[in-house]
Design an enzyme around this catalytic site. Structure first.
Site, PDB file in Angstrom:
ATOM      1  CB  CYS A   1      -1.581   3.509   9.050  1.00 20.44           C
ATOM      2  SG  CYS A   1      -1.736   2.415   7.610  1.00 20.44           S
TER       3      CYS A   1
ATOM      4  CB  CYS B   1      -0.967   0.118   1.262  1.00 21.84           C
ATOM      5  SG  CYS B   1      -2.254   1.401   1.222  1.00 21.84           S
TER       6      CYS B   1
ATOM      7  CB  CYS C   1       5.512   6.057   5.294  1.00 21.81           C
ATOM      8  SG  CYS C   1       6.801   6.994   4.746  1.00 21.81           S
TER       9      CYS C   1
HETATM   10  S1  SF4 Z   1       0.410   4.506   5.817  1.00 19.58           S
HETATM   11 FE1  SF4 Z   1      -1.306   3.062   5.794  1.00 19.58          FE
HETATM   12  S2  SF4 Z   1      -2.828   3.809   4.257  1.00 19.58           S
HETATM   13 FE2  SF4 Z   1      -0.941   5.046   3.874  1.00 19.58          FE
HETATM   14  S3  SF4 Z   1      -0.174   4.366   2.183  1.00 19.58           S
HETATM   15 FE3  SF4 Z   1       0.891   3.248   3.979  1.00 19.58          FE
HETATM   16  S4  SF4 Z   1      -0.228   1.320   4.393  1.00 19.58           S
HETATM   17 FE4  SF4 Z   1      -1.468   2.600   3.058  1.00 19.58          FE
END
Ligand code: SF4
Length: 231
Positions: free
Chosen positions: A194, A109, A216
């Site tokens: 998240c 993601c 991230c």
């Molecule tokens: S922080 Fe969570 S919702 Fe945002 S891109 Fe990453 S996995 Fe996806």
């Protein structure tokens, strides 16, 4: 090699300078070829305020993952207007991303919602400027002010040496607008699914609260690997 030598020279001359001087040095070193990357999160106003005092036309890249809090998007508009920023670019995913992908595979993601769009946007620049601080995570403790990113671009961290208190003091001293979620217990703010409220003693504990990761996926090591639990 030329970029590494340039980074070395910039660190030798400006690593101990104040944040505004570092910003000026970065903008002068790569005029028109450097962008600020901002999340418009809890303390983003500090770096953006310093930038606005120097040049309001520098591109500011924000990852609009389409999973952000509505408050973050409101804050981006309000803060940009307040500071007079004239080139804020919202980066949306390039590929289709299943709505529930974060529930199954957060790495995939983040790759689709953050890494890919940022990669594409940064391809037109020789350098980027971030608001990362050394106190935020263990691996950031030794973060240089000027560094080379995985793609050979210069990455500049003007706030590397700042403390959490120094950030608050700057926000207060300049009466800068605060992200509305900070007062609701979110000291670090990312995508809505998240991010959870966290204690101010460990501001990033509310990010990916069920995982060991601290990052991230938009930061990379010099060899190109995405740094996990670090940077
Ligand atoms: S922080 Fe969570 S919702 Fe945002 S891109 Fe990453 S996995 Fe996806």
């Amino acid at each position: 090699m030329a970029v590494e030598a340039s980074v070395e020279r910039l660190n030798a001359r400006f690593a101990e300078s104040d944040a505004s001087e570092i910003l000026r040095a970065a903008l002068n070193a790569m005029p028109g070829r450097i962008a600020v990357v901002s999340s418009f999160g809890a303390d983003s106003a500090v770096l953006l305020h310093l930038l606005s005092e120097i040049d309001r036309d520098v591109p500011v890249l924000m990852l609009e993952t389409q999973m952000l809090f509505a408050e973050t998007l409101d804050y981006q508009r309000d803060l940009s207007a307040h500071l007079g920023l004239r080139d804020v670019r919202l980066l949306t995913p390039i590929s289709d991303v299943p709505e529930d992908l974060h529930l199954r595979d957060t790495s995939a993601c983040c790759q689709l919602r953050k890494v890919e769009p940022l990669e594409k946007a940064l391809a037109e620049f020789d350098g980027s400027i971030t608001g990362r601080k050394r106190f935020q995570t263990g691996a950031r403790a030794a973060m240089p002010v000027f560094e080379t990113d995985y793609a050979g671009r210069v990455r500049v961290n003007p706030l590397a040496s700042w403390s959490a208190q120094a950030l608050v003091d700057h926000l207060d001293a300049h009466n800068l607008p605060r992200h509305p979620l900070v007062s609701k217990g979110y000291p670090s703010i990312g995508c809505a699914p998240c991010t959870r409220p966290a204690s101010s003693e460990d501001p990033r504990a509310g990010r990916w609260a069920n995982e060991t990761r601290e990052e991230c996926g938009i930061h990379f090591g010099p060899d190109g690997r995405i740094i996990r639990g670090a940077a």
